[in-house]
Design an enzyme around this catalytic site. Sequence first.
Site, PDB file in Angstrom:
ATOM      1  N   CYS A 134       0.854  -1.192   0.000  1.00  0.00           N
ATOM      2  CA  CYS A 134       0.000   0.000   0.000  1.00  0.00           C
ATOM      3  C   CYS A 134       0.887   1.238   0.000  1.00  0.00           C
ATOM      4  CB  CYS A 134      -0.901  -0.010   1.232  1.00  0.00           C
ATOM      5  SG  CYS A 134      -1.972   1.415   1.375  1.00  0.00           S
ATOM      6  N   GLU A 181      -4.950  -8.441  -2.688  1.00  0.00           N
ATOM      7  CA  GLU A 181      -5.128  -8.533  -1.227  1.00  0.00           C
ATOM      8  C   GLU A 181      -4.319  -7.439  -0.564  1.00  0.00           C
ATOM      9  OE1 GLU A 181      -3.640  -9.862   2.808  1.00  0.00           O
ATOM     10  OE2 GLU A 181      -2.523  -9.475   0.952  1.00  0.00           O
ATOM     11  N   ARG A 224      -7.881 -11.582  11.816  1.00  0.00           N
ATOM     12  CA  ARG A 224      -7.042 -10.953  10.785  1.00  0.00           C
ATOM     13  C   ARG A 224      -7.928 -10.474   9.649  1.00  0.00           C
ATOM     14  NH1 ARG A 224      -1.604 -11.474   9.928  1.00  0.00           N
ATOM     15  NH2 ARG A 224      -0.785 -10.932   7.858  1.00  0.00           N
ATOM     16  N   ARG A 226      -8.628  -8.499   6.257  1.00  0.00           N
ATOM     17  CA  ARG A 226      -7.929  -8.058   5.057  1.00  0.00           C
ATOM     18  C   ARG A 226      -8.956  -7.710   3.981  1.00  0.00           C
ATOM     19  NH1 ARG A 226      -4.459  -7.577   8.090  1.00  0.00           N
ATOM     20  NH2 ARG A 226      -2.265  -8.189   7.942  1.00  0.00           N
TER      21      ARG A 226
END
Length: 392
Positions: A134, A181, A224, A226
């Site tokens: 990112c 992802e 988690r 995502r």
Amino acid sequence: MWYIFFPGGNYMKQMHLRVDDALYEELNTYSVETEQSMQACVREAVVYYITDKKKKQIPILKSQFTFIDLFAGIGGMRLAYENVGGRCVYSNEWNKYSQQTYYANFGEQPEGDITKVDAKTIPDHDILVAGFPCQPFSIAGVSKKISLGRKTGFEDKTQGTLFFDVCRILKEKRPKAFMLENVKNLKSHDKGRTFKTILESLDELKYKVFFAVLDGQNFVPQHRERIIIVGFDMERYGDDIEFDFDITPVNPKPVMRDILEKKVDDKYTLSDNLWTYLQNYAAKHRAAGNGFGYGIAPLDGVSRTISARYHKDGSEILIAQKGKNPRRLTPRECARLQGFPESFVIPVSDTQAYRQFGNSVVVPLIENVAKLIVEKIDLLESDVQNEKRKAI
């Protein structure tokens, strides 16, 4: 004469190598250009040579579909897509330690710097898979063009970021679908501008895009979240496409005690100094009204999210021990926490293993999404064939 080291188990093996002066100078020049040691350059060359030979010698097995693995890490997404019938035809990962783990498990070395790869040289494939980093997009140049009344496209908006490389490969190879992802916070990154640019760029490339935030705790004992972004080629299938992230959680859901090893080396137990520091740090932040601090994982529940910083102190996921300070997870337990199979080889140091698993994906979650994408492609392809038959 050099000592060249090759990974083997959790250590490196060495060999002697003699080269003539001309080859030495070539290697020295390449070493300077790539900012690598001569040793690393030779190892890289040998691995690429062996990988290429293997590809030529091993017969291509029939597969349901093909895919490429970009920003591959240690191959978590490759495992997922292979598990639903796919064949990986290209992989790319720049980190040399991740390359070692990838090679140990898949027998091939991912190509390096993606920014230097000509998209035309990448094999044709059905699905592009990428866990891209990112990065903020610079909008200064774009804003200037808009003020002058000029059109802007993804090449203007994404140039200089690694997402740009995903876009240029999509443009060149036109796969039937893609799956990206990233961290959950991608949507809010840079005040939402990053995600807006991503969606605009994918739309410009004529892909119908769907996204959802999914939690790995449906498959492993880890919270988690995502973001998963999926797209289908509108030039091939039209824009009347629907897609649901209708994942199927495992039942019963696994808990922490399911992944723990029976006997664990004392080296994973926190030292008195570190344990005291973590307790004092947590107490200070509690007094200030913050929630920061270490986390003791519930044995019959799920852990916090493991991250690449886990190698520093393991504070986000600690395991309580009777009569002892808490301990870190072992690298094998980290592998299990991410849903990797027991057969997965860990050829690197604990520090590198923690970084690699902290950066990886929950394999069974990605496998679930992969299955949905493949099923949708099959339906879309069936519609395309039906339309062709009607046109005859």
